[in-house]
Design a protein around this motif. Structure first.
Motif, PDB file in Angstrom:
ATOM      1  N   GLN A 175       0.825  -1.208   0.000  1.00 31.54           N
ATOM      2  CA  GLN A 175       0.000   0.000   0.000  1.00 31.54           C
ATOM      3  C   GLN A 175       0.864   1.265   0.000  1.00 31.54           C
ATOM      4  O   GLN A 175       0.515   2.266  -0.632  1.00 31.54           O
ATOM      5  N   GLY A 176       1.990   1.206   0.696  1.00 27.52           N
ATOM      6  CA  GLY A 176       2.893   2.362   0.711  1.00 27.52           C
ATOM      7  C   GLY A 176       3.453   2.661  -0.665  1.00 27.52           C
ATOM      8  O   GLY A 176       3.526   3.824  -1.088  1.00 27.52           O
ATOM      9  N   ILE A 177       3.849   1.615  -1.392  1.00 26.22           N
ATOM     10  CA  ILE A 177       4.395   1.800  -2.744  1.00 26.22           C
ATOM     11  C   ILE A 177       3.288   2.231  -3.706  1.00 26.22           C
ATOM     12  O   ILE A 177       3.485   3.134  -4.541  1.00 26.22           O
ATOM     13  N   ARG A 178       2.115   1.611  -3.597  1.00 25.48           N
ATOM     14  CA  ARG A 178       1.007   1.956  -4.491  1.00 25.48           C
ATOM     15  C   ARG A 178       0.531   3.386  -4.268  1.00 25.48           C
ATOM     16  O   ARG A 178       0.027   4.034  -5.193  1.00 25.48           O
ATOM     17  N   GLY A 179       0.733   3.921  -3.074  1.00 28.95           N
ATOM     18  CA  GLY A 179       0.300   5.282  -2.780  1.00 28.95           C
ATOM     19  C   GLY A 179       1.215   6.368  -3.330  1.00 28.95           C
ATOM     20  O   GLY A 179       0.877   7.560  -3.272  1.00 28.95           O
ATOM     21  N   LYS A 224      18.114  -3.132  -6.355  1.00 28.21           N
ATOM     22  CA  LYS A 224      18.659  -3.604  -5.078  1.00 28.21           C
ATOM     23  C   LYS A 224      17.680  -3.293  -3.959  1.00 28.21           C
ATOM     24  O   LYS A 224      17.087  -2.218  -3.923  1.00 28.21           O
ATOM     25  N   ALA A 225      17.532  -4.255  -3.041  1.00 27.14           N
ATOM     26  CA  ALA A 225      16.735  -4.046  -1.831  1.00 27.14           C
ATOM     27  C   ALA A 225      17.550  -4.536  -0.647  1.00 27.14           C
ATOM     28  O   ALA A 225      18.166  -5.601  -0.700  1.00 27.14           O
ATOM     29  N   THR A 226      17.590  -3.728   0.414  1.00 24.05           N
ATOM     30  CA  THR A 226      18.276  -4.135   1.641  1.00 24.05           C
ATOM     31  C   THR A 226      17.325  -3.971   2.814  1.00 24.05           C
ATOM     32  O   THR A 226      16.493  -3.057   2.833  1.00 24.05           O
ATOM     33  N   SER A 227      17.452  -4.857   3.783  1.00 18.89           N
ATOM     34  CA  SER A 227      16.599  -4.802   4.971  1.00 18.89           C
ATOM     35  C   SER A 227      17.445  -5.123   6.191  1.00 18.89           C
ATOM     36  O   SER A 227      18.128  -6.146   6.236  1.00 18.89           O
ATOM     37  N   VAL A 228      17.418  -4.224   7.178  1.00 14.11           N
ATOM     38  CA  VAL A 228      18.210  -4.376   8.400  1.00 14.11           C
ATOM     39  C   VAL A 228      17.305  -4.167   9.605  1.00 14.11           C
ATOM     40  O   VAL A 228      16.578  -3.166   9.679  1.00 14.11           O
ATOM     41  N   LYS A 229      17.334  -5.128  10.520  1.00 19.85           N
ATOM     42  CA  LYS A 229      16.573  -5.029  11.782  1.00 19.85           C
ATOM     43  C   LYS A 229      15.107  -4.708  11.523  1.00 19.85           C
ATOM     44  O   LYS A 229      14.509  -3.847  12.177  1.00 19.85           O
ATOM     45  N   SER A 230      14.507  -5.390  10.526  1.00 17.70           N
ATOM     46  CA  SER A 230      13.128  -5.132  10.129  1.00 17.70           C
ATOM     47  C   SER A 230      12.356  -6.445  10.031  1.00 17.70           C
ATOM     48  O   SER A 230      12.933  -7.524   9.865  1.00 17.70           O
ATOM     49  N   GLU A 231      11.043  -6.323  10.112  1.00 23.78           N
ATOM     50  CA  GLU A 231      10.195  -7.509  10.038  1.00 23.78           C
ATOM     51  C   GLU A 231      10.093  -8.051   8.618  1.00 23.78           C
ATOM     52  O   GLU A 231       9.815  -9.233   8.416  1.00 23.78           O
ATOM     53  N   LEU A 232      10.280  -7.207   7.641  1.00 24.10           N
ATOM     54  CA  LEU A 232      10.314  -7.649   6.247  1.00 24.10           C
ATOM     55  C   LEU A 232      11.780  -7.824   5.868  1.00 24.10           C
ATOM     56  O   LEU A 232      12.532  -6.854   5.798  1.00 24.10           O
ATOM     57  N   ARG A 283      16.078   1.621  -5.816  1.00 27.58           N
ATOM     58  CA  ARG A 283      16.792   1.026  -4.684  1.00 27.58           C
ATOM     59  C   ARG A 283      15.928   1.230  -3.443  1.00 27.58           C
ATOM     60  O   ARG A 283      15.512   2.358  -3.159  1.00 27.58           O
ATOM     61  N   ILE A 284      15.669   0.132  -2.740  1.00 29.70           N
ATOM     62  CA  ILE A 284      14.795   0.154  -1.567  1.00 29.70           C
ATOM     63  C   ILE A 284      15.638  -0.160  -0.333  1.00 29.70           C
ATOM     64  O   ILE A 284      16.365  -1.154  -0.297  1.00 29.70           O
ATOM     65  N   PHE A 285      15.528   0.677   0.676  1.00 26.78           N
ATOM     66  CA  PHE A 285      16.242   0.476   1.929  1.00 26.78           C
ATOM     67  C   PHE A 285      15.215   0.380   3.061  1.00 26.78           C
ATOM     68  O   PHE A 285      14.366   1.265   3.204  1.00 26.78           O
ATOM     69  N   ILE A 286      15.278  -0.680   3.848  1.00 28.59           N
ATOM     70  CA  ILE A 286      14.401  -0.811   5.019  1.00 28.59           C
ATOM     71  C   ILE A 286      15.275  -0.944   6.254  1.00 28.59           C
ATOM     72  O   ILE A 286      16.092  -1.858   6.360  1.00 28.59           O
ATOM     73  N   ASP A 328      11.301 -10.975  -2.067  1.00 29.09           N
ATOM     74  CA  ASP A 328       9.883 -10.634  -1.929  1.00 29.09           C
ATOM     75  C   ASP A 328       9.671  -9.124  -1.956  1.00 29.09           C
ATOM     76  O   ASP A 328       8.684  -8.633  -2.509  1.00 29.09           O
ATOM     77  N   ILE A 329      10.605  -8.375  -1.353  1.00 28.67           N
ATOM     78  CA  ILE A 329      10.511  -6.910  -1.390  1.00 28.67           C
ATOM     79  C   ILE A 329      10.520  -6.432  -2.844  1.00 28.67           C
ATOM     80  O   ILE A 329       9.698  -5.616  -3.256  1.00 28.67           O
ATOM     81  N   GLN A 330      11.455  -6.953  -3.627  1.00 29.19           N
ATOM     82  CA  GLN A 330      11.552  -6.562  -5.037  1.00 29.19           C
ATOM     83  C   GLN A 330      10.269  -6.882  -5.799  1.00 29.19           C
ATOM     84  O   GLN A 330       9.766  -6.059  -6.574  1.00 29.19           O
ATOM     85  N   SER A 331       9.733  -8.055  -5.566  1.00 26.07           N
ATOM     86  CA  SER A 331       8.527  -8.491  -6.289  1.00 26.07           C
ATOM     87  C   SER A 331       7.313  -7.647  -5.921  1.00 26.07           C
ATOM     88  O   SER A 331       6.556  -7.204  -6.795  1.00 26.07           O
ATOM     89  N   ILE A 332       7.124  -7.392  -4.628  1.00 27.87           N
ATOM     90  CA  ILE A 332       5.942  -6.647  -4.179  1.00 27.87           C
ATOM     91  C   ILE A 332       6.019  -5.188  -4.616  1.00 27.87           C
ATOM     92  O   ILE A 332       5.014  -4.595  -5.014  1.00 27.87           O
ATOM     93  N   VAL A 333       7.209  -4.597  -4.566  1.00 28.69           N
ATOM     94  CA  VAL A 333       7.363  -3.209  -5.005  1.00 28.69           C
ATOM     95  C   VAL A 333       6.992  -3.082  -6.477  1.00 28.69           C
ATOM     96  O   VAL A 333       6.244  -2.184  -6.878  1.00 28.69           O
ATOM     97  N   LYS A 334       7.489  -3.982  -7.304  1.00 23.58           N
ATOM     98  CA  LYS A 334       7.186  -3.941  -8.737  1.00 23.58           C
ATOM     99  C   LYS A 334       5.683  -4.100  -8.980  1.00 23.58           C
ATOM    100  O   LYS A 334       5.074  -3.359  -9.776  1.00 23.58           O
TER     101      LYS A 334
END
Length: 385
Positions: free
Chosen positions: A76-80, A97-105, A142-145, A110-116
């Motif tokens: 929903q955040g990306i679609r908005g 590129k997608a990176t995730s640190v200390k996050s629930e996702l 580039r997505i950073f979480i 999966d981040i790449q697929s859902i964002v697209k």
């Protein structure tokens, strides 16, 4: 003009250097985080930063930031996001590129697929089409979480900024161009001071110094992904900025830059790289052992990246090598020395503890920037009229 948030990633430990560099270009800093600086500017600033900044790895347009603890919140955040304000109908877009640190996702795939998928759903509704040809300009994301905070960015750089274009051949463990420039900025060196690199390898430190001395913009002779974004940045902006940068080059600068290496092949590679960078006349390269280091003048600088002993069989040679570096330094009159290395016993064999020590990550390698500070040269007397 519209104010944007622009993110500039850099080597860990170089954030303060990059912050100062951005300030010197006249931009306001929004915040500094581990490994990046976020600043404010318009679309021209995006282009200007790509051409002129020496220490970041790339220049990213921050499109949005929001919290996401679930896949639905990410979707929903990306679609908005008003993607139609950034991407034309024929844009080629993907999450490079997608990176995730200390996050629930944490699944980057999966981040790449859902964002697209979320982007396609938003743009399908706006443009009234279900299939996107993706035959136009490239808009890599580039997505950073971090701690469930999502930063969504568009990469305006493409190939990382350390790819200046002059270095086609390298040594076994070269410094990147951006890190070499950052290390120079951590010293008091200026173009009118002597600079020596006794382990010059492919010449990166001295070439970066020469480019600084001649005021050659590091991104002058390469292209950027953002140049394709004609819906956002007029191509004339890029042309004007490059013309202005060429006009700022100082062709009359004089330097005393000296590079030495035991391997004659590396000396020739360094010369070739310097020629491609347009600074061959500003640097003297020569085959020489560090044990033969000497210089008749005072108040010079050594800045070097000696062997770390990356391979186990090389580590046995490091004590004598670093002892030789220490002896060479002590033979120079009132010089300063700056060494970047991951060798834990460097100070022991160099002969004394460094005056300053800074931790810097060279890629994934934790290194130390040992700083031995010599005296400042006396101030030059002003010439009487």
């Amino acid at each position: 003009m519209e104010q944007l948030q622009i993110a500039a990633p850099c080597h860990f430990g170089m954030e303060a250097v990059l912050k100062r560099e951005i300030y010197d270009l006249g931009y306001e800093i929004s915040r500094v985080e581990d490994g990046r600086v976020i600043f404010e500017g318009d679309y021209e600033a995006l282009a200007y930063a790509n051409i002129h900044l020496r220490t970041p790895e790339r220049i990213l347009l921050v499109v949005a930031e929001f919290e996401a603890r679930s896949w639905e919140e990410l979707f929903q955040g990306i679609r908005g996001i008003a993607w139609e304000n950034y991407l034309p109908k024929d844009a080629k877009f993907w999450v490079t590129k997608a990176t995730s640190v200390k996050s629930e996702l944490f699944s980057t795939r999966d981040i790449q697929s859902i964002v697209k998928r979320a982007m396609v759903e938003r743009m399908s509704k706006v443009y009234g089409i279900s299939h996107f040809p993706e035959t136009g300009a490239e808009y890599p994301l580039r997505i950073f979480i971090m701690k469930n905070r999502v930063m969504v960015t568009l990469d305006s750089t493409g190939l990382p900024l350390h790819k200046r274009g002059y270095r086609t051949l390298t040594s076994k463990a070269p410094l990147s161009e951006t890190l070499a420039a950052g290390l120079l900025m951590l010293t008091p060196w200026h173009a009118d001071r002597i600079l020596m690199d006794p382990f010059c390898g492919s010449g990166t430190i001295l070439i970066e110094a020469a480019m600084m001395a001649a005021n050659i913009a590091p991104g002058l002779d390469r292209s950027f992904t953002g140049e394709q974004w004609t819906n956002l940045i007029d191509p004339q902006v890029w042309r004007d900025l490059r013309a202005d940068a060429r006009g700022q080059i100082n062709p009359d600068v004089r330097t005393n830059l000296q590079g030495y290496d035991l391997d004659p092949r590396m000396v020739e590679i360094a010369r070739q790289n310097a020629r491609r960078a347009g600074v061959a006349d500003l640097i003297h390269f020569q085959q020489r052992d560090v044990r033969d280091t000497s210089h008749p003048k005072k108040y010079g600088f050594i800045l070097t990246n000696p062997p770390y002993g990356e391979r186990l069989e090389d580590q046995k040679d490091l004590p004598e090598l670093y002892a030789a570096i220490g002896r060479a330094y002590r033979s120079l009159d009132d010089w300063s020395m700056y060494i970047i290395t991951s060798y834990e016993d460097a100070q022991k064999y160099l002969g004394r503890k460094a005056d300053k020590n800074r931790k810097i990550y060279n890629g994934m390698i934790k290194t130390y920037f040992y700083q031995y500070l010599g005296p400042k040269p006396p101030r030059r007397k002003k010439q009487e009229n």
